[in-house]
Design a protein around this motif. Structure first.
Motif, PDB file in Angstrom:
ATOM      1  N   ALA A  92      -3.385   6.640   4.742  1.00  0.00           N
ATOM      2  CA  ALA A  92      -2.021   7.134   4.563  1.00  0.00           C
ATOM      3  C   ALA A  92      -1.168   6.125   3.803  1.00  0.00           C
ATOM      4  O   ALA A  92      -0.381   6.494   2.911  1.00  0.00           O
ATOM      5  CB  ALA A  92      -1.398   7.439   5.925  1.00  0.00           C
ATOM      6  N   PHE A  93      -1.312   4.856   4.137  1.00  0.00           N
ATOM      7  CA  PHE A  93      -0.537   3.809   3.448  1.00  0.00           C
ATOM      8  C   PHE A  93      -0.897   3.754   1.970  1.00  0.00           C
ATOM      9  O   PHE A  93      -0.018   3.637   1.096  1.00  0.00           O
ATOM     10  CB  PHE A  93      -0.807   2.452   4.105  1.00  0.00           C
ATOM     11  CG  PHE A  93      -0.217   1.288   3.354  1.00  0.00           C
ATOM     12  CD1 PHE A  93       1.119   0.946   3.494  1.00  0.00           C
ATOM     13  CD2 PHE A  93      -1.006   0.535   2.474  1.00  0.00           C
ATOM     14  CE1 PHE A  93       1.657  -0.126   2.791  1.00  0.00           C
ATOM     15  CE2 PHE A  93      -0.469  -0.527   1.768  1.00  0.00           C
ATOM     16  CZ  PHE A  93       0.867  -0.855   1.937  1.00  0.00           C
ATOM     17  N   GLN A  95      -2.181   6.115   0.038  1.00  0.00           N
ATOM     18  CA  GLN A  95      -1.694   7.291  -0.688  1.00  0.00           C
ATOM     19  C   GLN A  95      -0.201   7.175  -0.963  1.00  0.00           C
ATOM     20  O   GLN A  95       0.265   7.508  -2.063  1.00  0.00           O
ATOM     21  CB  GLN A  95      -1.973   8.569   0.116  1.00  0.00           C
ATOM     22  CG  GLN A  95      -3.431   8.936   0.166  1.00  0.00           C
ATOM     23  CD  GLN A  95      -3.652  10.411   0.462  1.00  0.00           C
ATOM     24  OE1 GLN A  95      -4.325  11.122  -0.290  1.00  0.00           O
ATOM     25  NE2 GLN A  95      -3.089  10.866   1.554  1.00  0.00           N
ATOM     26  N   GLN A  96       0.552   6.676   0.004  1.00  0.00           N
ATOM     27  CA  GLN A  96       1.986   6.492  -0.206  1.00  0.00           C
ATOM     28  C   GLN A  96       2.247   5.399  -1.242  1.00  0.00           C
ATOM     29  O   GLN A  96       3.136   5.520  -2.086  1.00  0.00           O
ATOM     30  CB  GLN A  96       2.659   6.124   1.118  1.00  0.00           C
ATOM     31  CG  GLN A  96       4.171   5.943   1.021  1.00  0.00           C
ATOM     32  CD  GLN A  96       4.791   5.552   2.348  1.00  0.00           C
ATOM     33  OE1 GLN A  96       4.086   5.159   3.275  1.00  0.00           O
ATOM     34  NE2 GLN A  96       6.104   5.656   2.453  1.00  0.00           N
ATOM     35  N   GLY A  99       1.122   6.822  -4.697  1.00  0.00           N
ATOM     36  CA  GLY A  99       1.854   8.031  -5.073  1.00  0.00           C
ATOM     37  C   GLY A  99       0.983   9.142  -5.595  1.00  0.00           C
ATOM     38  O   GLY A  99       1.482  10.087  -6.207  1.00  0.00           O
TER      39      GLY A  99
END
Length: 443
Positions: A92-93, A95-96, A99
């Motif tokens: 998740a980190f 992908q954030q 972007g």
């Protein structure tokens, strides 16, 4: 009557003669110095095409391995060190951070205390952090190579050695992926340089820093134990223990979680979705060959092969006098470092960049006439073979995997690069026996 050792040497001699016959016509001085440049041009072209077309031939995403380091540094800096074993949180980190959708997580697999190295870099944007990390690693390596050439290879230069290394595909992988190999090679260089200067404590302190990737220190540690260099080993325990102590003092929960779940992270290398074709470590050589037929047999064979290589290292030094700074010592250390590299479990293709140390040592001590970096013969030919397999070895392994799966119903792969490196180590040690300063002790 021939002994088993004599018969083995005879077989290796015939293999060396065969390699010489096939390879020496391609190893003229002009060709040897042009190969790194040609390889570099090919790799840069492939990388440029890969970035433009998005095919993922070289690496996907760009700096993919550094992504895990950046993630670890960010987690420790922001107080989330307990998530260093949480793959979903890391995914998740990432992908954030990027972007864009990330198809697979770049997993943090190192000890938690190692994340402190990357905590300051995580303050920068990802792209800037990647560039800064690679540049600083390259500068540290370049400076150390300058010391190496002054001590051992005055007829060469750090720039020339870097040019040679850039033509070796694992070096290119280090730069492209943002791996740690450049810094590990820097530590290897300092361990060697300090040992040959007789500064055992300093060498041990440098060796202990490999506790961040301890398998790289395993073979060297066993060789030092065989040579009875106890001060060096004690100093290594001090510096390594300080790193581990820092982890337990400041990140206790993360350290205990890593100790509990670390085996699940290591087992990733046997996951069917993991790219195993580029693994060269002793344990993975057995799993690549035997896992498809019998995982239990592969496990036993992998452990036995690793222990065998470590025994060979320790026994060889137990029978040899320690003569730091001599030609014989340097060549024995070249053989030791090369064998220690492949004795390391979980050794990926980019880790083969560490072989630049034994290659540079042998080039300094066995520089040939007529412009050759090594005397013509089996060692030069085996060096060329190792160099070539660093580029095409993973492709050959993938081909073996596909072919064996089709013919046998399971994958069975013989890692040719491992065999070539083991042969190189044997030939380098054999070259040290011919030196006038070579001595064998009473054992």
């Amino acid at each position: 009557m021939q002994t088993a050792s004599t018969r083995q040497d005879s077989r290796l001699a015939r293999l060396g003669a065969f390699l010489c016959e096939r390879l020496l016509p391609f190893l003229t001085p002009r060709r040897i110095w042009s190969y790194p440049f040609v390889t570099l041009v090919v790799l840069v072209t492939l990388a440029a095409y890969d970035r433009v077309s998005g095919t993922g031939l070289i690496s996907d995403p760009f700096g993919g391995d550094f992504l895990s380091f950046y993630t670890g540094g960010a987690f420790v800096r922001t107080g989330h060190a307990n998530q260093l074993i949480d793959q979903e949180a890391q995914h998740a980190f990432q992908q954030q951070l990027l972007g864009v959708p990330v198809s697979s997580v770049s997993v943090w697999v190192s000890p938690p205390y190692f994340a402190y190295v990357f905590a300051p870099l995580s303050l920068l944007p990802y792209g800037a952090a990647f560039v800064v990390f690679v540049v600083l690693s390259a500068l540290a390596l370049f400076a150390t190579l300058g010391v190496f050439t002054r001590d051992l290879y005055p007829q060469s230069s750090a720039s020339r050695l870097c040019f040679m290394a850039l033509g070796y595909y694992p070096t290119f992988e280090w730069l492209l992926n943002g791996q740690m190999t450049g810094l590990w090679l820097t530590l290897y260089l300092w361990v060697f340089l300090l040992l040959r200067r007789g500064r055992d404590v300093g060498a041990g302190l440098a060796l202990g820093l490999l506790v961040c990737k301890p398998q790289l220190a395993l073979g060297i540690g066993v060789a030092l134990l065989g040579a009875r260099r106890f001060r060096t080993l004690f100093a290594a325990l001090l510096s390594g223990g300080a790193c581990v102590g820092l982890g337990f003092a400041t990140l206790p929960d993360a350290m205990f979680a890593y100790a509990k779940h670390g085996q699940s992270l290591v087992s990733l290398v046997r996951d069917p979705s993991y790219n195993t074709a580029a693994l060269h470590g002793s344990f993975e050589v057995a799993t690549l060959l035997l896992d498809g037929a019998s995982p239990k047999l592969a496990l036993v064979a992998g452990v036995c092969l690793t222990l065998l290589l470590l025994f060979v290292l320790g026994a060889a030094w137990a029978r040899t006098d320690w003569q730091a700074g001599t030609r014989a010592f340097d060549l024995r250390m070249a053989a030791t470092f090369s064998l220690a590299v492949i004795a390391s479990p979980h050794l990926y293709n980019y880790d083969l960049m560490l072989l630049m140390l034994p290659l540079f040592i042998s080039a300094a001590r066995l520089s040939g006439g007529r412009g050759l970096p090594l005397d013509g013969g089996p060692l030069l030919c085996t060096t060329a073979l190792v160099w070539a397999l660093g580029f095409i070895g993973p492709v050959l392994s993938l081909a073996q995997q596909a072919l064996s799966t089709r013919l046998l119903g399971f994958s069975a792969t013989l890692q040719l690069g491992f065999l070539a490196i083991a042969l190189w180590a044997h030939l380098a040690w054999k070259a040290s026996l011919a030196e006038p300063d070579f001595k064998t002790n009473r054992l």
